[in-house]
Write an enzyme that holds these catalytic residues in place. Structure first.
Site, PDB file in Angstrom:
ATOM      1  N   LYS A 134      50.726  50.332  44.882  1.00 57.75           N
ATOM      2  CA  LYS A 134      51.975  50.331  44.127  1.00 57.75           C
ATOM      3  C   LYS A 134      52.965  51.331  44.722  1.00 57.75           C
ATOM      4  CE  LYS A 134      51.760  49.915  39.681  1.00 57.75           C
ATOM      5  NZ  LYS A 134      51.007  50.364  38.514  1.00 57.75           N
ATOM      6  N   CYS A 168      22.402  23.009  56.207  1.00 57.27           N
ATOM      7  CA  CYS A 168      22.719  21.850  55.378  1.00 57.27           C
ATOM      8  C   CYS A 168      22.463  22.120  53.911  1.00 57.27           C
ATOM      9  CB  CYS A 168      21.963  20.609  55.858  1.00 57.27           C
ATOM     10  SG  CYS A 168      20.183  20.777  55.719  1.00 57.27           S
ATOM     11  N   ARG A 198      52.072  56.733  36.643  1.00 54.43           N
ATOM     12  CA  ARG A 198      51.252  55.546  36.840  1.00 54.43           C
ATOM     13  C   ARG A 198      50.192  55.761  37.921  1.00 54.43           C
ATOM     14  NH1 ARG A 198      54.057  50.611  35.179  1.00 54.43           N
ATOM     15  NH2 ARG A 198      56.134  51.178  34.426  1.00 54.43           N
ATOM     16  N   TYR A 228      26.961  24.506  63.563  1.00 59.47           N
ATOM     17  CA  TYR A 228      27.756  23.757  62.584  1.00 59.47           C
ATOM     18  C   TYR A 228      27.312  24.107  61.170  1.00 59.47           C
ATOM     19  CZ  TYR A 228      23.728  20.670  62.025  1.00 59.47           C
ATOM     20  OH  TYR A 228      22.479  20.183  61.766  1.00 59.47           O
ATOM     21  N   ARG A 255      55.203  42.020  44.727  1.00 58.62           N
ATOM     22  CA  ARG A 255      53.889  41.757  45.356  1.00 58.62           C
ATOM     23  C   ARG A 255      53.870  40.305  45.781  1.00 58.62           C
ATOM     24  NH1 ARG A 255      50.795  42.708  39.623  1.00 58.62           N
ATOM     25  NH2 ARG A 255      52.060  41.252  38.448  1.00 58.62           N
ATOM     26  N   MET A 290      42.776  51.568  35.245  1.00 57.99           N
ATOM     27  CA  MET A 290      43.117  52.990  35.189  1.00 57.99           C
ATOM     28  C   MET A 290      44.318  53.215  34.262  1.00 57.99           C
ATOM     29  SD  MET A 290      42.338  54.265  39.046  1.00 57.99           S
ATOM     30  CE  MET A 290      43.562  53.208  39.771  1.00 57.99           C
ATOM     31  N   HIS A 325      19.296  19.591  39.971  1.00 59.09           N
ATOM     32  CA  HIS A 325      19.526  18.210  40.406  1.00 59.09           C
ATOM     33  C   HIS A 325      20.925  17.748  40.015  1.00 59.09           C
ATOM     34  CE1 HIS A 325      19.242  13.778  39.979  1.00 59.09           C
ATOM     35  NE2 HIS A 325      18.637  13.902  41.153  1.00 59.09           N
ATOM     36  N   GLY A 371      44.496  47.028  35.432  1.00 56.27           N
ATOM     37  CA  GLY A 371      44.197  47.442  34.068  1.00 56.27           C
ATOM     38  C   GLY A 371      43.047  48.414  33.924  1.00 56.27           C
ATOM     39  N   SER A 422      17.878  22.925  61.236  1.00 55.45           N
ATOM     40  CA  SER A 422      18.911  22.916  60.216  1.00 55.45           C
ATOM     41  C   SER A 422      18.387  23.724  59.039  1.00 55.45           C
ATOM     42  CB  SER A 422      19.222  21.482  59.788  1.00 55.45           C
ATOM     43  OG  SER A 422      20.211  21.487  58.783  1.00 55.45           O
TER      44      SER A 422
END
Lengths: 886, 886
Positions: free
Chosen positions: B27, B843, B97, B863, B341, B108, B459, B106, B776
Site C-alpha cells: 500500500k 495422466c 494503516r 507431457y 491496484r 492487520m 468415482h 483485513g 506415465s
C-alpha cells in the site's frame, strides 16, 4: 585360467580338494577331498566348470586339448581299476554326473552305467556272476542314454517293458528273466534307432563324450535356469562333470548299500545311526520294499566292514567338523563312500550337535551359532504331528503356514462356540472364512485356527502368531458356509475332528497325535551364545552399537512369555486388543457412538482406569526394559457391534434410537478401510482418545515407578504421513505426560515417537524426525502401501506371483529389501540426517524373519521386535547377521 | 540497512516508489508511486517494515532515532497541509494503516481519524461547517482507538449508543443530533477510562505512537500468522505503517467518494466503469443503503472532477500497464486517489483485457500470458449460476467442488431413473451416496451430479470431470436414503428442483437460472500465445524439449472435444468404461463368470470386434497424434451385477446356477479393493484379457492406418509394482502386436509402457524402465498409496486436515510435491538412468492442475494429460511454468 581342465581322484589321492568348489563343483570337490584324506571313494575324474564355460563360449564344442586330457585320465582310471571301458571280460563302467558349485538338486542330468554295450554286458555278467543283473543294467542304460543324452521320450521303452510283462503274463519287472531282458534289450536298441535315427552307440568313448556334452547342456535347461533365478544363484559359470567308476551293492551277499549319519539326526545324540541292505542297490534302501537293517546288525554280521565304516565316520566328522550324512556301498566286501555331506537334522538335533561339538572341543561357540538355522530353532518351540502318523496320512488341503505348530481338535465355526466348547472341556479348531477383532476370545480358546481367505498378515495370522496358536490361513480349497466346511466336495461338520500343521500349511482329516515340544537343556546355553555374538554388533557410524531384540506383546502374560524367551523390551504394544475385553468394549462403543466431545470424554473416563491397569501389568512384567505403546490404530468400525441384540443394547446405552445407531454404524463403513480413518487420523479428529491413552500410560508408569519398578514408557503414534500430524499429537501427548508427572510427583522418563508405515513418512523422514524421539518401522503397512497390496486380499494373486517367480517371497513374510527396503533405508538415513542418534527399530511381522532381521542389522536399526514365540529365532538370526557382516 | 526509517510522499513528490514494496509495504509503495507520477493522493509518510523488525527485536520498543525522524516528517506534513494535529481551528487528522509487502486483507489493524481530541473536534466542526459530523467522528475515534489500540471490548460503547437512542426514543444513529453525540462522547471517555485505567489521551502525538505500535503488533496477531501460514507467505519481516492525512467525502455536496475500474471488470471492455456517491463516506458506496451513481452522471454533474478522474485513469493504466481498481474521494471539490491496484476481473474480462492490451501495444504476448490465471481461464468454459440470482439465494449445503460449472434440474436417485427421465425430456440432477461404474449412463444423462461421500478423486468426481459435467462430491450435509435427500432435517424428494455449483461446491434449493458459457473471439488468440510460449520450453539434459499437453479420453466424442481444445494426443484412454456399454457388459460378465480359460476366451472373442471399433473411432479422432490405451484396470467385481434379475440372466448365460454365480460374485469381494486384484495383476492371472485388448488396439490401428490415417498406439500396462510383471506382460503384448501386424500386412509403430502408480514401481524404476518404452505417472493411485489415503474414504478427515493446515492442499487435487513428488522425481530420474530418452508423462488428475503442471515441467516430464475440459488450462499453466522457470 589354468590350462588344466581335468582333475583325478582315487586311491587315497586327489588333484583337487574341498576348497575347489568353484572349479570342481560341490560334489566333485567332496569326492577329491574324501579321496585325499584316505576315505575309500570309487576313483574317477572331474572336468571343470571352467571347461563348461568354454564349451558354451565355443558354441557347444569342446575346447582344443580337452579330448587328449580326458583320454589320459580315462586311461589312468582304467589302469587304477584294472578294468577297461567296454571290455567283454571285466568292463569298467562309469557314472557321468553333473555338479555345480552350489547344489541344484535334481535340476541337471546324470547318466549311470556308462560303458555298457554288447561286449560289456557279457563282461559284467562274467564278473558279477549274475547274467540277469547285467542285462537289466544294459537295457536300463539304453533307456537312460536315450532320455538324458538324446532327449527322446521314454514312453516307447516303458511300452515295450509293459508288453514283455503282458506277453509273459507277469506283473512285476522282477518276474522277467535273463532271456526276457536280453530280448527286451534288442527291442530297446530298435526303439533307440527309430527315435534318434542312428544305431545305439557301441563305442563307450563316444557314449562318454555324448553324455558329457549332455551334462554340460543341462546347465542351461529351463528348470535349472528357473531354479537359479528363483534361488538367486548368481555368478556361477557352469557345471562340472564327474566321471566316476561304478560300484555295485547288488553283486551278491558280500555286497550291500546303505546310508548313515555320524550322529542321530532326530535327537542329535552321538550315536552312529544308519540303515543298510545287503545285495541291494541304493534305491532299494529308500524305496521301502525291503526293510533295511540298522547299523548294529552290520556290526554283528560284518564287524570288519562296520569298523571301516566307523573309522570313516570319525574321520569325516573330524574333518568337516559337522555331523555327516554318508552314502556307502559295499561291493564284494569292499567299502566305498559315494557321497558325504553335512547331515540334515531336526531342530532339537541341530542344537544338541552344536552344543556337544563345542563341549567336545571340535568347534567354538561362534561356529556353533552358525550351525542351527532359524527354521530349525523354530521347530523346538512348537507341537508337531507325530512324523510316523504324518507319513501315513495325506493332507486334504494346503494353505499358508501362517503360525507354526500343529493342533488337532473338533471343528467349530464361531468364536463364541469355541469358548463354549472349551468350557465344556473340548479341544476345538476354529474354522472361519476370516477372523475379526471380535473373535479374539474364541481364537484364544481354540487349539488352532484355519481360515479360507487372507494372507500371511491377515488378522488371523497376525493374532495367531502373537498368541503362539497354530494357524493355517488362506486355505483356498476350504469353503466355509452355514457351519459346514467343504473340501473338494467332502463336507466336515461342527464337531468333526481335523488336524492342522501351521508350520507347513497342511490340513488333515481326523485327529492325529500331536507331540508337544520338549525344550532341551542345551537350548539356553545355545541361545546365550547367540547373545554373546550379538553383543559384538558393529555398524559404522552408529553411536549405540547394541542390536536389541524386543517383542510385540499386548498383555502381561505375553510380555512374561517373551521376556522368558529373552526379549529386551516391548517394541509394539497394541492398545486396541485391550478394548475387546468384556469390561472395556462397552465403554469403548459408548465412546464411538457419542454425539459430541463431552459425551466421548465421559465414556473415555470410564476406560481410563482400565487401560491404566493393563499398562501397569505390562510395565511390571517388562520391568527395567523399554515398552513402546502404540496409540489406537484400527478404524472405529472394527469395534461396533454387528448383531441386533448388541446394537439394541448399545443404542440404549448411548441414549439414541436403534435407527440412529445403525445410521452411525453405516456412516463408519469404508470402501478401503486400510486406507481410511484410522491411526493418527483418529487422534487428530478425536484428540480426547489419545489424551486418555497417554494419561493411562503415564499414570501406570508413575504408579509402577512409585512402587519401585523401573519403567521406560515410549508412546508411539501410528500411521503418521506428515510431520504436521506428529507435531500436533506429540504436543498434545507431551502436555498430558507433563501434567501426569507433575500431579503424581513421580519422575518418569518417557519418549514419544512414531511408526513409519506410510511411504510418505519415509520419504519425508527428515521432517518427521524433528518431532520424534524414535522411529519404528511398521513394515506390514509399509509393504501394503509400497506394493499396493491389501494383506486381506492378496490370496487371489500372490501365491501365483511367488510360484511364477514374479516375487521371490511373499513380501508380508519376508521383507522386500529391493523396494520396501529402500523406504526403510531412506527413512532411517533421512531421520538420522536430522537427529544423528535417532533410535530406529522395526515392529512389523518381519521383525522375527531371519533374512529381514539381517537386513535391519545391515541398515543400522537399533532393534527388531517380533511375536514372543519368535524372539529366540530373532536372537539367533541377529547373531548370524552379526557374524555374516563382520 | 539504511538509517532512513521514514519516507515522505505528497504534493507530486515521494521519497519512495512502487519498487520499494519490501520496505514500504504494498500500500505504501503504491501511494509513493502515485504521488511521484502526479496522481493526487492525500500526503503522508510511511514507517518502514525494517522498523517493524527492529521493534520486535527490541522487545516491542521503538529504535533510537525513530521519534525524531517521525516528528520531522509530521511537521513536514503539517506544513504541507497547512494544518496541525489537535488544532482547535483547523486540525490535521490522519489515518494509521498497516501494509506489508504482500496483501493480508483485513488481517492487520488500521486506525482512522487519529488526532481527534477536545480541541480538534471544535476545529473540525469549524472547518467542515458541520458540528454533528465532528462529534460523530470523535466518538467513533474513541471507540476505534479503545478497540484497536487498547484491545478492549467494544460492547460497552455499543451499549451506551443503544441507551442514548432508547432514551431519545429513536431507532437510527442518524436520528441523534449534535448534543446527543457530544453527550455520548463524554460517556465514551468514561467507558474508556474504566476499560483502560487511564483517561482518553488528548495528546495526538501520544495517540499516534500508541496506534503505530498497535499496528506493528498486529503483524503477529493470530489471524495474521495463520493467514501467512495457510497462504505460504514467507520471508517477510513485518508491516509498514502509513500515516496519511484524512480526506472526507462527506463534507457537503461538493464532496463525494467512489470506486472505479479503468476497464469493465465483467467483460474487459475498454470503458471507464465505476460508481460514486456525493456527500458520503467510502463505506456508504459499498453498504448499499443509498444507490450509487454511475460515472457518466459524474461526467454530467462535475465535468471538471470527471476529467481529472479520467486523466488519472489513463495515467495509472499506462503506468501500471494493467487494468486498475481505484478508490477516490472528492473533498470540497478536490479529487484524491486513496488507493490503486490491479483490478480483479472475470475470466472473460481477463482474456479480453490481455488481448486488447497487446493490440494497444501496451504489453507483449508473453506478458499477456501471465495476465490470466488458470482459474480465470476455467470460468470461461463452464455454465454459471446467474450472479444476481446467486446473491439472493443462500446455499443449503456445501461439498467439494469436484467438477466445475453449474447445473439445475430435478432430483433423481438412480442412474436408470436419470436415463428414463431425460428420455421424457426432463433435466435431472443425479443425487447419490456415491457412484459406481454401473452408473455411467445415468451420469452422462444428468445435468449434474451430487454425492454425499467421496473426495476429489472419487468415482463421481473423476468421471464428471472427464465428461465436463458439473459435480459436487462428498457433500456431508446431504443424507440420501430411500429416494429422499435430507439436508438439515429438510427433505427433498424425487422430482424436486435443486441447483449445484460445481466450481464452488454449493448446493441450492430450487431451479436457478444458469448462464451458458460464451467463448470469446479473443480466447483462441490468447491460447495460441500460450502455445508459442510453451514451444520455448527448455529443461537441461532433455533431448526432446517439447512439453506436450495430452488428454484423458475414452470415447471418440471426448477425443474430438479435447482435440478442439488443443490436446496433442491421448495420455490415458481407459478401456474399462467401454465395457459398461449395453452391448459389451453382457459378454464381459460372461467372461468373468467363465469356469475356465477356454470359456473366458470364448466370451472375449465376442468383445474383440466391439473393442476394436471403439479404438478405431478414437484413433481416427486423434489422427496424427499418439494415443495411450491403458489395459483393463479395475477389479472384476466392479463389473458384476447386483440385482437379482440381472444375476439370474447372467447365471443362465454362463450355464451355472444362481447359487454358483452368487458364490462366484461373493468370492470376488475384497476388503480393500483399491489394493486388491486389479490392474496388471488381472493381466497376470488372466493373460487372455490383455491379449484380447492388445489385439483390438493393434487391429484398430492397422485398419485406420490402412485407410490412410496416422496412428501411434501406445499400450499402457497399469499398476505395475515389479519389473517382472511388466516383463511378462510386455512380452505377451509384443507377441500379439507382431502377430497382428504380420497378419494385416500393415506396418504400425507402437509402444508399450507402464503406469507408475505403485510406490514400489517408482522406487525400482531403473529396473522397470528396462521393459518400458514410456512411463506415465498415475498420480491418483500414487497419492493414495504414498499417503495411505483411500480417495473414497478421505471425507472423514481430509477436509479437517486442509482446514487445520496439516495439509496445504487436498493432495488429490494438487500434487503433493514434497512427498508424492519425490516419487515422481525419483521414478523419472531412475527411469532415465536406464533409458536416457525415456518418455515420461503424467495422466493422473493432477495433469490439469496448474501448480502440478509446473512441477511436472520442472521435473522434466515430456507431457501432462488431463480431462478434455482442462486442456486449455493445462496449456496456460504450462506456458506460465515455462515463463516462470526461464
Amino acid at each position: 585360467m589354468s590350462d588344466k581342465r581335468v582333475y583325478f581322484f582315487g586311491n587315497g589321492k586327489a588333484e583337487g580338494s574341498a576348497k575347489m568348489k568353484q572349479l570342481l563343483g560341490g560334489k566333485g570337490a567332496n569326492l577329491h577331498e574324501m579321496s585325499s584324506i584316505g576315505v575309500p571313494v570309487p576313483p574317477g575324474f572331474t572336468i571343470t566348470t571352467e571347461t563348461c564355460r568354454e564349451f558354451f563360449e565355443n558354441d557347444n564344442t569342446y575346447p582344443a586339448g580337452l579330448e587328449k586330457e580326458v583320454m589320459e585320465h580315462l586311461e589312468r582310471l582304467e589302469k587304477l581299476m584294472g578294468k577297461k571301458l567296454g571290455d567283454a571280460k571285466d568292463p569298467l563302467l562309469v557314472s557321468v554326473r553333473s555338479g555345480a558349485a552350489e547344489s541344484l538338486p535334481g535340476m541337471m542330468d546324470t547318466v549311470l552305467n556308462l560303458g555298457m554295450n554288447d561286449d560289456a554286458v557279457k563282461g559284467l555278467a562274467n564278473v558279477s556272476g549274475n547274467e540277469r543283473f547285467a542285462w537289466d543294467a544294459y537295457r536300463r542304460f539304453i533307456q537312460m542314454f536315450s532320455d538324458v543324452v538324446k532327449g527322446t521320450s521314454i514312453e516307447p521303452y516303458e511300452h515295450a517293458l509293459e508288453a514283455a510283462k503282458k506277453a509273459k503274463g507277469v506283473e512285476e519287472d522282477t518276474d522277467l528273466d535273463t532271456s526276457d531282458l536280453a530280448k527286451l534289450t534288442e527291442e530297446y536298441k530298435t526303439i533307440y534307432q527309430k527315435a534318434t535315427g542312428e544305431p545305439f552307440p557301441q563305442d563307450p568313448v563316444k557314449q562318454m563324450w555324448d553324455a558329457t556334452s549332455a551334462v554340460f547342456g543341462s546347465w542351461n535347461n529351463p528348470k535349472a535356469v528357473t531354479y537359479r533365478r528363483i534361488n538367486d544363484i548368481k555368478g556361477l559359470i557352469g557345471t562340472a562333470v564327474n566321471i566316476v567308476s561304478m560300484v555295485y551293492g547288488n553283486l551278491g551277499d558280500d555286497s550291500g548299500t546303505g546310508v548313515c549319519f555320524s550322529r542321530d539326526p532326530s535327537t542329535g545324540e552321538k550315536v552312529f545311526y544308519g540303515e543298510y541292505l545287503m545285495n541291494a542297490q541304493g534305491e532299494d534302501v529308500v524305496a521301502g520294499i525291503r526293510t533295511p537293517k540298522t547299523l548294529s546288525t552290520l556290526a554283528d554280521q560284518s564287524p570288519e566292514i562296520y569298523q571301516q565304516l566307523e573309522d570313516v565316520r570319525a574321520k569325516l566328522e573330524a574333518h568337516y567338523q559337522d555331523m555327516q550324512d554318508m552314502e556307502f556301498t559295499i561291493q564284494q566286501g569292499s567299502l566305498y563312500i559315494l557321497q558325504t555331506r553335512n547331515g540334515k537334522r531336526t531342530g532339537a538335533a541341530a542344537i544338541k550337535v552344536a552344543v556337544d561339538m563345542v563341549d567336545e572341543g571340535v568347534i567354538d561357540e561362534e561356529k556353533a551359532v552358525t550351525r542351527v538355522t532359524p527354521q530349525q530353532l523354530d521347530q523346538v518351540f512348537h507341537p508337531m504331528i507325530d512324523p510316523l502318523s504324518k507319513k501315513k496320512n495325506k493332507a486334504i488341503a494346503k494353505g499358508l503356514n501362517a503360525s507354526p505348530g500343529s493342533a488337532a481338535g473338533q471343528i467349530v465355526f464361531t468364536a463364541d462356540d469355541a469358548e463354549e466348547w472349551v468350557k465344556d472341556g473340548k479341544k476345538v479348531l476354529l474354522v472361519r472364512r476370516e477372523t475379526s477383532p471380535e473373535d479374539i476370545g474364541g481364537m484364544h480358546a481354540a487349539e488352532g485356527i484355519l481360515t479360507s481367505t487372507g494372507g500371511m498378515t491377515s488378522h488371523a495370522a497376525v493374532v495367531a502368531r502373537g498368541m503362539g496358536t497354530p494357524c493355517v490361513a488362506g486355505c483356498k480349497a476350504v469353503e466355509v458356509s452355514n457351519k459346514v466346511m467343504t473340501v473338494e466336495g467332502k463336507q466336515y461338520k461342527e464337531g468333526d475332528f481335523i488336524t492342522i500343521d501351521g508350520s507347513t500349511g497342511e490340513v488333515f482329516s481326523g485327529e492325529m497325535p500331536v507331540i508337544e515340544p520338549k525344550v532341551s537343556a542345551e537350548l539356553d546355553r545355545f541361545l546365550s551364545w547367540t547373545d554373546k555374538v550379538r553383543a559384538t554388533a558393529k555398524r559404522p557410524g552408529l553411536t549405540d552399537q547394541k542390536f536389541g531384540i524386543r517383542t510385540n506383546a499386548d498383555t502381561p502374560h505375553d510380555t512374561k512369555v517373551a521376556r522368558d524367551y529373552g526379549a529386551e523390551g516391548i517394541g509394539l504394544c497394541r492398545t486396541e486388543h485391550m478394548f475387546f475385553e468384556e469390561d472395556k468394549i462397552r465403554s469403548f462403543r459408548e465412546m464411538i457412538v457419542a454425539e459430541d466431545k463431552s459425551a466421548r470424554e465421559k465414556a473415555l473416563a470410564k476406560l481410563l482406569p482400565l487401560q491404566q491397569k493393563d499398562f501397569e501389568g505390562i510395565f511390571k512384567a517388562m520391568d527395567g526394559f523399554p515398552v513402546t505403546v502404540r496409540l489406537l490404530d484400527p478404524p472405529l468400525h472394527e469395534f461396533v457391534p454387528q448383531e441386533e441384540a448388541q446394537i439394541k443394547e448399545l443404542a440404549k446405552l448411548g441414549g439414541i434410537t436403534v435407527d440412529q445407531l445403525k445410521a452411525k454404524i453405516d456412516s463408519l463403513h469404508e470402501l478401503n478401510p486400510m486406507l481410511g480413518h484410522r491411526g493418527c487420523r483418529l487422534g487428530i479428529t478425536y484428540p480426547e482418545i489419545y489424551d486418555m491413552q497417554v494419561e493411562a500410560i503415564m499414570k501406570a508408569a508413575a504408579a509402577v515407578a512409585k512402587a519401585g519398578g523401573t519403567v521406560y514408557p515410549e508412546v508411539m503414534i501410528p500411521l503418521v504421513g506428515t510431520y504436521q500430524e506428529l507435531k500436533i499429537l506429540r504436543d498434545n501427548a507431551d502436555e498430558v505426560a507433563r501434567r501426569v508427572i507433575s500431579e503424581s510427583g513421580q519422575k518418569v522418563e518417557y519418549k514419544i515417537g512414531t511408526m513409519i508405515e506410510i511411504p510418505r513418512a519415509a520419504l519425508t523422514a527428515d521432517e518427521v524426525a524433528e518431532h520424534a524421539d524414535f522411529f519404528s518401522f511398521g513394515t506390514n503397512d509399509l509393504t501394503q502401501m509400497a506394493f499396493g497390496y491389501s494383506r486381506d486380499d492378496v490370496g487371489s494373486f500372490l501365491p501365483q506371483y511367488v510360484e511364477d517367480g514374479i516375487l521371490e517371497y511373499d513380501p508380508f513374510a519376508v521383507l522386500d529389501q529391493e523396494g520396501v527396503g529402500q523406504l526403510v533405508k531412506m527413512g532411517t538415513e533421512k531421520g538420522r540426517s536430522t537427529k544423528k542418534d535417532l533410535k530406529v527399530g522395526i515392529c512389523g511381522e518381519h521383525g522375527g524373519e531371519p533374512k529381514s532381521v539381517e537386513f535391519c542389522y545391515r541398515t543400522g536399526l537399533n532393534y527388531v521386535s517380533c511375536s514372543p514365540f519368535r524372539v529366540p529365532i530373532a536372537r539367533l538370526a541377529a547373531a548370524q547377521a552379526v557374524l555374516k557382516n563382520r
